[in-house]
Scaffold this motif. Structure first.
Motif, mmCIF file in Angstrom:
data_model
loop_
_atom_site.group_PDB
_atom_site.id
_atom_site.type_symbol
_atom_site.label_atom_id
_atom_site.label_comp_id
_atom_site.label_asym_id
_atom_site.label_seq_id
_atom_site.Cartn_x
_atom_site.Cartn_y
_atom_site.Cartn_z
ATOM 1 N N ASN A 166 0.815 -1.219 0.000
ATOM 2 C CA ASN A 166 0.000 0.000 0.000
ATOM 3 C C ASN A 166 0.847 1.268 0.000
ATOM 4 O O ASN A 166 0.340 2.364 0.164
ATOM 5 C CB ASN A 166 -0.964 0.001 1.193
ATOM 6 C CG ASN A 166 -0.264 0.310 2.507
ATOM 7 O OD1 ASN A 166 0.954 0.168 2.618
ATOM 8 N ND2 ASN A 166 -1.033 0.706 3.498
ATOM 9 N N GLY A 167 2.164 1.115 -0.179
ATOM 10 C CA GLY A 167 3.016 2.289 -0.325
ATOM 11 C C GLY A 167 3.622 2.807 0.953
ATOM 12 O O GLY A 167 4.326 3.812 0.937
ATOM 13 N N SER A 168 3.368 2.139 2.080
ATOM 14 C CA SER A 168 3.973 2.543 3.342
ATOM 15 C C SER A 168 4.214 1.298 4.188
ATOM 16 O O SER A 168 3.711 0.214 3.885
ATOM 17 C CB SER A 168 3.082 3.545 4.081
ATOM 18 O OG SER A 168 1.816 2.974 4.358
ATOM 19 N N ILE A 169 4.991 1.474 5.260
ATOM 20 C CA ILE A 169 5.452 0.330 6.048
ATOM 21 C C ILE A 169 4.986 0.477 7.490
ATOM 22 O O ILE A 169 5.194 1.523 8.119
ATOM 23 C CB ILE A 169 6.996 0.242 6.011
ATOM 24 C CG1 ILE A 169 7.483 0.023 4.572
ATOM 25 C CG2 ILE A 169 7.513 -0.854 6.929
ATOM 26 C CD1 ILE A 169 8.992 0.197 4.411
ATOM 27 N N SER A 170 4.366 -0.567 8.014
ATOM 28 C CA SER A 170 3.980 -0.582 9.426
ATOM 29 C C SER A 170 5.093 -1.248 10.231
ATOM 30 O O SER A 170 5.977 -1.916 9.682
ATOM 31 C CB SER A 170 2.676 -1.352 9.625
ATOM 32 O OG SER A 170 2.892 -2.744 9.418
ATOM 33 N N ARG B 97 6.843 6.160 5.263
ATOM 34 C CA ARG B 97 6.985 6.144 3.812
ATOM 35 C C ARG B 97 8.331 5.549 3.417
ATOM 36 O O ARG B 97 9.296 5.559 4.185
ATOM 37 C CB ARG B 97 6.863 7.561 3.254
ATOM 38 C CG ARG B 97 5.538 8.236 3.557
ATOM 39 C CD ARG B 97 5.354 9.470 2.680
ATOM 40 N NE ARG B 97 6.468 10.396 2.807
ATOM 41 C CZ ARG B 97 6.513 11.372 3.696
ATOM 42 N NH1 ARG B 97 5.525 11.513 4.558
ATOM 43 N NH2 ARG B 97 7.535 12.189 3.744
ATOM 44 N N TYR B 98 8.401 5.080 2.192
ATOM 45 C CA TYR B 98 9.658 4.526 1.685
ATOM 46 C C TYR B 98 10.784 5.559 1.793
ATOM 47 O O TYR B 98 11.910 5.242 2.188
ATOM 48 C CB TYR B 98 9.514 4.121 0.212
ATOM 49 C CG TYR B 98 8.595 2.954 -0.074
ATOM 50 C CD1 TYR B 98 7.895 2.304 0.944
ATOM 51 C CD2 TYR B 98 8.419 2.508 -1.375
ATOM 52 C CE1 TYR B 98 7.050 1.249 0.664
ATOM 53 C CE2 TYR B 98 7.576 1.442 -1.673
ATOM 54 C CZ TYR B 98 6.888 0.818 -0.650
ATOM 55 O OH TYR B 98 6.056 -0.224 -0.933
ATOM 56 N N SER B 99 10.482 6.799 1.408
ATOM 57 C CA SER B 99 11.524 7.830 1.388
ATOM 58 C C SER B 99 12.058 8.107 2.790
ATOM 59 O O SER B 99 13.251 8.346 2.976
ATOM 60 C CB SER B 99 10.981 9.120 0.766
ATOM 61 O OG SER B 99 9.831 9.570 1.462
ATOM 62 N N ASP B 100 11.178 8.078 3.805
ATOM 63 C CA ASP B 100 11.636 8.292 5.182
ATOM 64 C C ASP B 100 12.509 7.132 5.644
ATOM 65 O O ASP B 100 13.505 7.325 6.346
ATOM 66 C CB ASP B 100 10.433 8.438 6.122
ATOM 67 C CG ASP B 100 9.645 9.709 5.860
ATOM 68 O OD1 ASP B 100 10.250 10.679 5.361
ATOM 69 O OD2 ASP B 100 8.438 9.734 6.137
ATOM 70 N N PHE B 101 12.119 5.917 5.266
ATOM 71 C CA PHE B 101 12.908 4.731 5.600
ATOM 72 C C PHE B 101 14.310 4.849 5.001
ATOM 73 O O PHE B 101 15.324 4.632 5.678
ATOM 74 C CB PHE B 101 12.187 3.491 5.057
ATOM 75 C CG PHE B 101 12.905 2.186 5.299
ATOM 76 C CD1 PHE B 101 12.724 1.489 6.480
ATOM 77 C CD2 PHE B 101 13.744 1.653 4.331
ATOM 78 C CE1 PHE B 101 13.376 0.286 6.702
ATOM 79 C CE2 PHE B 101 14.400 0.453 4.541
ATOM 80 C CZ PHE B 101 14.214 -0.240 5.729
ATOM 81 N N ALA B 102 14.363 5.226 3.731
ATOM 82 C CA ALA B 102 15.655 5.337 3.048
ATOM 83 C C ALA B 102 16.510 6.447 3.645
ATOM 84 O O ALA B 102 17.715 6.277 3.867
ATOM 85 C CB ALA B 102 15.430 5.584 1.557
ATOM 86 N N THR B 103 15.888 7.599 3.929
ATOM 87 C CA THR B 103 16.635 8.728 4.487
ATOM 88 C C THR B 103 17.260 8.376 5.826
ATOM 89 O O THR B 103 18.419 8.702 6.100
ATOM 90 C CB THR B 103 15.702 9.944 4.653
ATOM 91 O OG1 THR B 103 15.213 10.332 3.369
ATOM 92 C CG2 THR B 103 16.441 11.111 5.286
ATOM 93 N N HIS B 104 16.497 7.676 6.667
ATOM 94 C CA HIS B 104 17.013 7.305 7.989
ATOM 95 C C HIS B 104 18.268 6.448 7.874
ATOM 96 O O HIS B 104 19.279 6.710 8.537
ATOM 97 C CB HIS B 104 15.941 6.545 8.768
ATOM 98 C CG HIS B 104 16.451 5.937 10.042
ATOM 99 N ND1 HIS B 104 16.581 6.658 11.207
ATOM 100 C CD2 HIS B 104 16.896 4.677 10.328
ATOM 101 C CE1 HIS B 104 17.070 5.878 12.150
ATOM 102 N NE2 HIS B 104 17.269 4.678 11.648
ATOM 103 N N PHE B 105 18.213 5.432 7.033
ATOM 104 C CA PHE B 105 19.348 4.512 6.964
ATOM 105 C C PHE B 105 20.525 5.099 6.187
ATOM 106 O O PHE B 105 21.672 4.733 6.429
ATOM 107 C CB PHE B 105 18.900 3.168 6.380
ATOM 108 C CG PHE B 105 18.147 2.337 7.382
ATOM 109 C CD1 PHE B 105 18.814 1.683 8.401
ATOM 110 C CD2 PHE B 105 16.769 2.247 7.330
ATOM 111 C CE1 PHE B 105 18.127 0.936 9.345
ATOM 112 C CE2 PHE B 105 16.068 1.501 8.265
ATOM 113 C CZ PHE B 105 16.753 0.844 9.279
#
Length: 656
Positions: free
Chosen positions: A47-51, A103-111
């Protein structure tokens, strides 16, 4: 439009996803193939986001996800290993900032940021670890750490940045400090390995890292504004300021009546706001004035559990939701919702510690002339339109470190880069200052406590840069034109070297402050929880401050020329110009010269001052109180300390 995510209540929002995965936003389209593939693998329902549950399950099922998210941890033990589970839980909470999905982008930015941190200090950490692990066994015992602190200066600087490593086996307090560090690194184990070591010391103070800057990628953040009460027409500058700051904004206005009608029930209108939330997928929901009634309704019915900004404390917001980042703004002169400060502090205390912040403005006490030095906001909250304040409050609501800490960090951005660089070179801890001392063995036991700093030295240049610096923005106390200050000449800089005061007053307070900050779940940050400021006094008072072996400053007998503008304590100015222009340096000498002290303050977590403060500040997180007070929470120019150890006179500057 981004794909909708789950609501705070857990209800799914339908979305059409192709077999190739969900539709991605522009920023998510920019992810590299490897990162996008990883996110798609974690996002089980596409669905475009991660729980958080999806992340945990992906770590358990896919070795490549486990290696990326929890390197060095066996995914098979995730549900049995409390430390591993807590680590992934903390990681998700740090990225989500109170929301249910990321969101995917937040996940990527964090790592990406985490990888950059590991790269920047990884080699230094590995070298320090090798020095501690002398036998090369791969594990470090408590005895090995104690031995390394004694024999290796670099390890001592890392583990005991403010202590004397030579005394580790002779002084109980120093021994306890090392033991506490070991226990925190090892997490209850008898030995710690490199992964434990890196996790704890990921920000190496020994490297002299620049203090954290309160930055935010505003262009990628979405702000949903609840229209009624926000002043789209009556106070349009508020909304315009959010747009100009670069945030993506959407107004939820149509179909929402004024909620302050008699017997008005907000519940029938909450679905309209919920639909806007699902469609826009905001990072922050903001409201003002009467719109607070709608925000309270969203919280009460579990329709929004993400970062929230309330301009004006609406009477219906009597309790803040648990686990939700919330920023509340209120002025002492609010003519619509007049609320005592004590009542506001009670409301803030209902929220989760370190996730809530009260931005409050108030009148100062009266000057001898009867005037006020600052005036608190009325209902329209004029102060948030200055100093980039409103956008910073949105940043604060989004900050993984918590809104209050973010605001304190952002105070550094009010200073010029030249001043920050000079401060960093001088240091932000008592131990670093002492390394510059010229007295025998740096002990400061000489009868004379003042040592002239050579004019040609870098130290002189750094002190001069801080002294002559003027803020980025126009100060509140504008006493003379900037060009007048530019003509001021520094004639002499003397370093204060008072060993008894340093060892028995300043350092013990610094250590206790550090422990208090860490006990509240925050990371102690020199340069954020300590700061440089200036103090003026007459000649006799300066001589006493410099030479007194017990307590240089006497906070409970101080004030602002006999006026308690922000409560009792010792007053310091962020800018030297204010001290000089305000006539706080006493009567000039016969040759026309004046003197002022440049001091390192242990500010900790400050609160807004109050004329009624009598040396004891409000609780921040029981049993911990605020550590000092300031004249303004947006861009403080005056600091008030209530403990003699909280202010260390470091340099005496003679100028004309």
């Amino acid at each position: 439009m981004r794909s909708p995510r789950r609501s705070a209540s857990g209800d799914s929002v339908s979305t059409s996803a192709s077999r190739c995965g969900p539709a991605l936003s522009p920023e998510e389209e920019e992810l590299d193939e490897e990162m996008r593939a990883l996110c798609l693998k974690i996002d089980a329902d596409s669905n475009g986001s991660i729980s958080e549950l999806e992340l945990i399950e992906a770590v358990r099922r896919y070795p490549e996800v486990a290696a990326f998210v929890l390197p060095g941890v066996d995914p098979a033990t995730l549900m049995e290993d409390e430390r591993a589970f807590d680590s992934i839980d903390e990681t998700f909470e740090r990225i989500a900032a109170g929301k249910q999905r990321i969101r995917y982008s937040d996940f990527a930015t964090h790592f990406r940021r985490a990888a950059a941190e590991r790269t920047s200090n990884g080699e230094e950490l590995r070298e320090l670890y090798r020095r501690i692990d002398a036998d090369g066994s791969g594990g470090v015992s408590k005895l090995e750490l104690l031995d390394a602190v004694q024999r290796c200066r670099e390890v001592a600087a890392l583990v005991l940045p403010d202590g004397d490593a030579k005394e580790v086996l002779n002084d109980e307090e120093t021994f306890e400090l090392v033991k506490n560090v070991f226990e925190r690194v090892a997490g209850g184990k008898k030995r710690f390995d490199y992964a434990d070591f890196e996790a704890y010391f990921r920000r190496v103070e020994a490297s002299g890292a620049v203090p954290f800057r309160a930055t935010s990628d505003r262009a990628s953040k979405r702000v949903l504004i609840i229209g009624p009460g926000f002043g789209r027409q009556m106070n349009p500058r508020q909304g315009a300021m959010i747009d100009e700051a670069g945030f993506q904004t959407q107004w939820c206005w149509e179909g929402l009546p004024n909620p302050e009608q008699p017997s008005f029930d907000v519940r029938p209108f909450l679905p309209k706001i919920k639909a806007a939330i699902d469609e826009f997928d905001p990072d922050v929901v903001a409201c003002a004035s009467k719109g607070g009634a709608y925000m309270a309704g969203l919280w009460a019915h579990n329709l929004w559990r993400g970062p929230s900004l309330l301009i004006n404390a609406h009477p219906s917001c009597a309790k803040l939701p648990e686990g939700v980042p919330v920023v509340v703004c209120q002025g002492s002169n609010d003519e619509v919702y007049p609320t005592p400060r004590a009542k506001l502090e009670e409301v803030i205390a209902t929220g989760t510690p370190n996730m809530v912040f009260l931005y409050y403005t108030a009148n100062s006490g009266k000057l001898p002339t009867g005037h006020l030095s600052r005036i608190g906001d009325q209902h329209n909250m004029q102060s948030i339109l200055n100093h980039d304040c409103l956008p910073r409050l949105i940043d604060a609501a989004l900050s993984p470190g918590g809104p209050e800490l973010h605001v304190v960090r952002s105070w550094r951005d009010r200073l010029t880069e030249q001043r920050l660089a000079a401060e960093h070179s001088l240091g932000y801890s008592p131990d670093l200052l002492r390394k510059r001392w010229a007295s025998p063995s740096h002990r400061g036991c000489d009868e004379h406590k003042l040592f002239e700093v050579p004019r040609s030295s870098e130290e002189f240049a750094h002190v001069a840069a801080v002294f002559k610096a003027q803020p980025r923005e126009k100060p509140a106390y504008f006493l003379s034109p900037p060009e007048t200050w530019e003509r001021v000449r520094i004639l002499k800089v003397e370093r204060v070297e008072n060993g008894a005061l340093h060892d028995d007053c300043t350092v013990p307070y610094y250590r206790s402050l550090r422990r208090s900050i860490e006990d509240q779940g925050l990371e102690f940050e020199p340069g954020v929880h300590t700061s440089w400021a200036f103090h003026g006094a007459d000649a006799d008072a300066i001589d006493s401050i410099v030479s007194n072996p017990v307590a240089g400053f006497q906070p409970l007998t101080s004030g602002s020329r006999g006026a308690s503008l922000w409560g009792s304590g010792t007053y310091f100015a962020r800018d030297a110009k204010y001290v000089a222009d305000g006539g706080f340096c006493g009567k000039p000498a016969a040759d026309g010269t004046r003197r002022m002290l440049m001091c390192l303050l242990m500010t900790g977590m400050p609160c807004l001052g109050d004329p009624q403060h009598k040396g004891v500040l409000p609780f921040r997180n029981r049993p911990h109180r605020y550590n000092c007070s300031v004249d303004c929470l947006s861009s403080p120019e005056v600091y008030i300390t209530q403990h003699s150890g909280a202010s260390h006179a470091s340099y005496l500057i003679t100028f004309a």
